[in-house]
Motif scaffolding. Structure first.
Motif, PDB file in Angstrom:
ATOM      1  N   MET A   1       0.650  -1.158  -0.121  1.00  0.00           N
ATOM      2  CA  MET A   1       0.060   0.034  -0.164  1.00  0.00           C
ATOM      3  C   MET A   1       0.899   1.187   0.049  1.00  0.00           C
ATOM      4  SD  MET A   1      -2.972   1.348  -0.011  1.00  0.00           S
ATOM      5  CE  MET A   1      -4.163  -0.099   0.121  1.00  0.00           C
ATOM      6  N   LYS A 299      -8.230  -8.348  -2.164  1.00  0.00           N
ATOM      7  CA  LYS A 299      -7.848  -8.009  -0.682  1.00  0.00           C
ATOM      8  C   LYS A 299      -9.032  -8.244   0.320  1.00  0.00           C
ATOM      9  CE  LYS A 299      -3.811  -6.777  -1.589  1.00  0.00           C
ATOM     10  NZ  LYS A 299      -2.361  -7.464  -1.248  1.00  0.00           N
ATOM     11  N   GLU A 300      -9.050  -8.330   1.265  1.00  0.00           N
ATOM     12  CA  GLU A 300      -9.764  -8.889   2.289  1.00  0.00           C
ATOM     13  C   GLU A 300     -11.013  -7.817   2.418  1.00  0.00           C
ATOM     14  OE1 GLU A 300     -11.987 -11.645   4.840  1.00  0.00           O
ATOM     15  OE2 GLU A 300     -10.344 -11.875   3.140  1.00  0.00           O
ATOM     16  N   THR A 301     -10.475  -6.635   3.003  1.00  0.00           N
ATOM     17  CA  THR A 301     -11.293  -5.310   3.320  1.00  0.00           C
ATOM     18  C   THR A 301     -11.332  -4.248   2.289  1.00  0.00           C
ATOM     19  OG1 THR A 301      -9.615  -4.300   4.399  1.00  0.00           O
ATOM     20  CG2 THR A 301     -10.538  -6.008   5.687  1.00  0.00           C
ATOM     21  N   GLN A 304      -8.384  -2.172   2.319  1.00  0.00           N
ATOM     22  CA  GLN A 304      -7.046  -2.870   1.537  1.00  0.00           C
ATOM     23  C   GLN A 304      -7.276  -2.635   0.004  1.00  0.00           C
ATOM     24  OE1 GLN A 304      -7.487  -6.740   3.553  1.00  0.00           O
ATOM     25  NE2 GLN A 304      -5.563  -6.321   4.298  1.00  0.00           N
ATOM     26  N   ARG A 305      -8.548  -2.538  -0.302  1.00  0.00           N
ATOM     27  CA  ARG A 305      -8.699  -2.639  -1.713  1.00  0.00           C
ATOM     28  C   ARG A 305      -9.053  -1.270  -2.303  1.00  0.00           C
ATOM     29  NH1 ARG A 305     -12.639  -6.670  -0.353  1.00  0.00           N
ATOM     30  NH2 ARG A 305     -14.304  -5.169  -0.498  1.00  0.00           N
ATOM     31  N   SER A 307      -7.930   1.938  -3.961  1.00  0.00           N
ATOM     32  CA  SER A 307      -6.936   2.529  -4.729  1.00  0.00           C
ATOM     33  C   SER A 307      -7.477   3.421  -5.519  1.00  0.00           C
ATOM     34  CB  SER A 307      -6.401   1.177  -5.711  1.00  0.00           C
ATOM     35  OG  SER A 307      -7.689   0.836  -6.415  1.00  0.00           O
TER      36      SER A 307
END
Length: 422
Positions: A1, A299-301, A304-305, A307
């Motif tokens: 990230m 990704k999990e959450t 986290q995604r 972008s």
């Protein structure tokens, strides 16, 4: 990230420079005029020098396979020669520790029809499932946010000969014959006639046509310039792979089509639609099929995604989730009149809906990979709020319909948007 934030910071600096440039002046001094010309050339994707125009596409990029990808490339300009050009680049990926390059050039056969014959040798990566139009090489996008999230690539060493030809300013064509050695970077085998291909060769001929029938042009001092974009615009491409020609392994063909239409409601509001379709027929490996433009990281959450949203991509569709040998997508965007909050703060709401259909024959030929098809129809909708700060905004997209996922947060995509015009 943290790499993503560094990349965003780079573009933040660029937009800061652009924002400090005055948009309108009654009289511009010479230095200002030269700066405006330079910004326009940068907006077209090049930084000019005396005989060489650096192509900004190769300066810095990021993807999930290479990490940061940086290098130099470009093309010679008219000061070098009006009949001959060199078009090459060299880049390095810091995550895969590999050097990639292109060596190419061209000869102009006819200045009036802008006819060029080009040759190239490329050792690089290509996204699996991507289908690019040859004529798109004439156009530049300052920032391609979807590239940040791609992780499925195949290596290719390609030798190609192509011809660019302008039938008239509204109709341009490009034809190419290429020979490629292709090796997926992931575990994959294509099984055909009891033979498993982990790597393969192709010999492909392509013909691409870009037709802009409603564009307006003017010619001054022998130079034709586009004065107004008209819609709709049409692009079509036919590709044919020949088995046993120069050691090629497969026979297949592809037909790709795209049209873009824009309806202007007033000077501040418009609706734009992009329809894309593709059909692959024959013995086609996954590398040459279609992925329908996904742009969601696995990704999990939600955070986290988080972008950067693409321009014409499906924000809730996960990478490598679907592949097709025939597909169609429709993307609709309605731009609402900007909110004039202050002189320099005018955010704009964009309503977005996206649809995709697709299917695939002979799925069992594709070994060691798992994916679904789009035979039930994929739908997502949402909105963007653009131009919140120096070209940045936010987008929210929700996935519903046949491919709605059991866990609710997996259907949601929250991302940055990035829009700038130099």
């Amino acid at each position: 990230m943290h790499k993503l934030w560094i990349y965003i910071l780079f573009f933040f600096c660029v937009t800061t420079i652009a924002a400090q440039t005055p948009e309108k002046e009654i009289e511009k001094p010479k230095d200002s005029l030269e700066s405006s010309v330079l910004l326009k050339q940068i907006g077209n994707g090049f930084f000019p020098t005396k005989i060489w125009n650096f192509d900004l596409r190769y300066l810095i990029k990021f993807n999930q396979y290479e990490g940061f990808r940086t290098g130099l490339g470009g093309v010679t300009n008219d000061a070098f020669s009006k009949t001959f050009r060199i078009d090459s680049y060299g880049v390095y990926g810091f995550k895969d520790h590999k050097f990639k390059y292109k060596i190419g050039g061209g000869f102009r056969l006819n200045p009036e029809t802008k006819t060029w014959i080009n040759i190239s040798y490329i050792d690089d990566l290509m996204e699996t499932g991507s289908s690019n139009f040859l004529t798109d090489g004439r156009f530049f996008s300052f920032f391609e946010p979807r590239l940040l999230n791609i992780d499925l690539f195949h290596k290719h060493i390609t030798s190609a000969v192509s011809i660019e030809h302008e039938i008239n300013p509204k109709l341009i064509t490009e034809t190419e014959v290429s020979i490629s050695n292709i090796r997926p970077t992931y575990d994959y085998d294509y099984v055909l006639d009891n033979t498993s291909y982990g790597a393969f060769e192709t010999t492909v001929a392509k013909v691409s046509v870009q037709w802009n029938p409603f564009n307006e042009y003017e010619t001054k001092d022998g130079i034709t310039k586009n004065t107004e974009d008209g819609y709709p615009k049409f692009t079509m491409q036919y590709s044919k792979s020949f088995k046993d020609v120069l050691n090629a392994d497969f026979n297949f063909s592809k037909l790709d089509f795209r049209t873009i239409h824009k309806i202007t409601h007033n000077k501040d509001s418009h609706t734009i639609g992009t329809f894309s379709a593709g059909l692959a027929h024959g013995d086609t490996p996954l590398t040459h099929l279609y992925h329908s433009y996904p742009n969601n990281i696995n990704k999990e959450t939600i955070l986290q995604r988080f972008s950067v949203a693409g321009i014409n991509s499906f924000e809730t569709m996960y990478f490598n989730e679907f592949f097709s040998d025939r597909f169609a997508t429709l993307i609709m965007k309605h731009y609402v009149k900007p909110f004039h909050i202050s002189k320099h703060f005018n955010p704009q709401l964009v309503l977005v809906s996206r649809y995709a259909f697709g299917n695939m024959n002979n799925i069992s030929r594709h070994q060691n990979v798992s994916f679904g098809t789009l035979k039930h129809g994929y739908t997502e909708s949402g909105f963007e709020i653009n131009k919140l700060l120096l070209g940045f905004g936010l987008s929210f997209t929700y996935r519903y319909g046949a491919y709605h996922l059991p866990r609710e947060e997996d259907n949601i995509a929250l991302k940055f948007t990035f829009n700038i015009t130099l």
